[in-house]
Scaffold this motif. Structure first.
Motif, mmCIF file in Angstrom:
data_model
loop_
_atom_site.group_PDB
_atom_site.id
_atom_site.type_symbol
_atom_site.label_atom_id
_atom_site.label_comp_id
_atom_site.label_asym_id
_atom_site.label_seq_id
_atom_site.Cartn_x
_atom_site.Cartn_y
_atom_site.Cartn_z
ATOM 1 N N ILE A 36 21.351 -70.728 -39.559
ATOM 2 C CA ILE A 36 20.256 -69.945 -39.310
ATOM 3 C C ILE A 36 20.775 -68.727 -38.979
ATOM 4 O O ILE A 36 20.418 -67.354 -39.106
ATOM 5 N N ASP A 40 19.387 -65.924 -41.365
ATOM 6 C CA ASP A 40 17.867 -65.559 -41.197
ATOM 7 C C ASP A 40 17.713 -64.004 -40.931
ATOM 8 O O ASP A 40 16.611 -63.442 -41.150
ATOM 9 N N THR A 137 9.401 -72.667 -37.204
ATOM 10 C CA THR A 137 9.173 -71.607 -38.142
ATOM 11 C C THR A 137 7.832 -70.602 -37.871
ATOM 12 O O THR A 137 6.812 -71.189 -37.400
ATOM 13 N N ALA A 176 12.596 -71.570 -44.893
ATOM 14 C CA ALA A 176 13.824 -72.437 -44.153
ATOM 15 C C ALA A 176 14.244 -73.457 -44.829
ATOM 16 O O ALA A 176 15.605 -73.432 -44.911
ATOM 17 N N TYR A 181 18.215 -74.112 -43.618
ATOM 18 C CA TYR A 181 18.315 -74.083 -42.099
ATOM 19 C C TYR A 181 17.965 -75.666 -41.691
ATOM 20 O O TYR A 181 18.384 -75.755 -40.685
#
Length: 494
Positions: A36, A40, A137, A176, A181
């Motif tokens: 992540i 991300d 999320t 995700a 993730y």
């Protein structure tokens, strides 16, 4: 396996590695959090960050350490069952699934300081099964759009093509999973909010029959809605569905099921022999993109080649009529609930204001009794179309993608499926998704699985629809397809 590839592991695969001692839950937890951090917010190509995670719970590492100790002491329960069903697995949860003491804003700026008083029932069950919530999320405000952006969290983008949306409302969950993730994620679905992002992100999403997964009252009484699982494989999705499902004292609408869903599918393709499968590429008059139609027909041919009997069926559905019936439904329940919650708020996204307005207007035009009659007709029509078949196949989305930061307040223009180079204008962009008919038919289980890649680089998803409460049928069909036509498990991010 190497530390750099741990984010690719599936849930069932990781559980086996935990039991053999090949992998520690702490190693997988650390790899998930590191993934992540590395991916991300990254935007090396100037395409925009994925931005799927709104909170990382690094303090949950202690739960991974405890899981490591439990495996060292020995685990005797069957794989994927009981109090160790998810032991040591990182799970990304949709922010609307509240964690006691943690923020619960549902993407609304005015609620950014709100805290959940207790765990949502699905969180409660994940934790009771040993799962570790490590990330939360994004979703659009109040989960009321099929794109995922908000004033509070910004724009969430699709890891397959960052100019495009991961879908919504569980867009953060889908992105995700596709970005690596977590092996598992929670989602929710009142008009397609699990299946739409599952399709656009190339993962598996499950809309369970109404009442199988507990929600929170009073809106859990809405017979269109339901919470559910997402994962990258059919078995992993079945694993989380089994944990989440079952009667719960907080939700009077919960019902028992037909038994445990399998998480292992030996000779998966063999299940297809002699099965009768209905195919509806347009579900009536939905204007389905040519790439989507081609992928669905290709997949149907694969299933037929493996011994299934595939036949096309006609449904007398019109997307405009479905829009009117379903928006009238929302005008009686969700719309008023949103209007009450957001009264006096000044920082709402445009799609939220528009949804409240559209739902109210639709509810004024059509009475509850009229909308119920419309739903009953749709239910009878689906039952007639599926009579004599084991499952029905249909696209998830009529379009090949949505722009990441768009709101589509004035509808959406899509290519005409009937006229080369022509276009069709849809009054409401929800008509670009073929999911809400099965929220009207909400006792039917629906599994969304990947079946191809569109020209814009986004995955294409297919719905596998079962008869009311016949959950195992859609998972067996999905596992059969997965074995015959494997799909990429991650977006190509490196």
């Amino acid at each position: 396996m190497t530390a750099g590839s741990l984010h690719e592991l599936g849930a069932v695969e990781a559980l086996r590695a935990f039991r053999s001692g090949e992998l520690s839950p702490v190693e997988l937890f650390d790899a998930s959090v590191a993934r992540i951090a590395a991916v991300d917010a990254a935007d090396s190509e100037g395409e925009g960050a994925i931005n799927a995670v709104v909170q990382v719970l690094e303090g949950a590492r202690g739960a991974a350490e405890e899981a490591e100790r439990r495996y060292a002491a020995g685990v005797d329960e069957p794989l994927g069952r009981g109090g160790t069903a998810l032991l040591g697995l990182p799970v990304a949860t949709k922010e609307k699934h509240g964690l006691a003491g943690e923020p619960l804003s549902q993407g609304l700026v005015a609620l950014r300081d709100e805290r959940a008083e207790a765990d949502h029932p699905v969180i409660e069950r994940i934790r009771a099964a040993g799962g570790i919530v490590h990330a939360r999320t994004s979703s659009p405000e109040f989960s009321c759009a099929t794109v995922t952006h908000s004033r509070l969290w910004g724009v969430t983008r699709n890891p397959w093509n960052r100019a495009l949306s991961p879908g919504g409302s569980s867009g953060g969950a889908g992105a995700a999973l596709a970005a690596g993730y977590a092996p598992l994620a929670t989602a929710s679905d009142i008009a397609g909010s699990t299946r739409i992002p599952a399709a656009f992100n190339g993962v598996v999403g499950y809309k369970a029959p109404y009442g199988r997964v507990p929600g929170l009252p009073p809106l859990s009484a809405d017979w269109y809605r339901g919470d559910g699982p997402m994962a990258r494989t059919v078995a992993d999705t079945a694993l989380l569905a089994g944990v989440m499902s079952g009667m719960h004292p907080a939700d009077h609408g919960t019902v028992p099921g037909e038994g445990s869903l399998p998480i292992e599918y030996p000779d998966a393709a063999g299940w297809l022999a002699g099965k009768r499968i209905a195919l509806s590429v347009r579900l009536g008059d939905y204007p389905v993109h040519s790439d989507v139609q081609a992928a669905i027909r290709r997949t149907a041919a694969v299933l037929a080649g493996a011994g299934a009997i595939v036949e096309e069926v006609e449904l007398p559905w019109a997307s405009g009529r479905i829009r009117d019936i379903t928006m009238a439904h929302f005008g009686k329940i969700l719309g008023p609930a949103m209007a009450e919650l957001t009264a006096g708020m000044t920082e709402l996204s445009d799609y939220t204001e528009r949804f409240i307005s559209d739902a109210h207007a639709a509810g004024e035009r059509m009475s509850l009794v009229e909308s119920l009659a419309g739903e009953a007709r749709m239910q009878a029509e689906l039952a007639a179309a599926m009579d004599g078949f084991d499952v029905l196949l249909a696209p998830v989305n009529a379009v090949d993608g949505l722009v990441a930061d768009a709101s589509y307040l004035d509808g959406i223009t899509v290519p005409s499926p009937d006229q080369a180079g022509g276009e069709v204008r849809l009054d409401h962009y929800w008509q670009a998704h073929m999911t809400v008919p099965f929220n009207v038919n909400n006792r039917c289980p629906v599994l969304s699985v990947p079946v191809g890649i569109a020209g814009n680089g986004l995955p294409i998803g297919m719905q596998i629809v079962g008869h009311p409460y016949a959950e195992s049928s859609v998972f067996h069909a999905g596992a059969a397809l997965e074995s015959l036509q494997p799909w990429p498990l991650l977006a190509p991010l490196g």
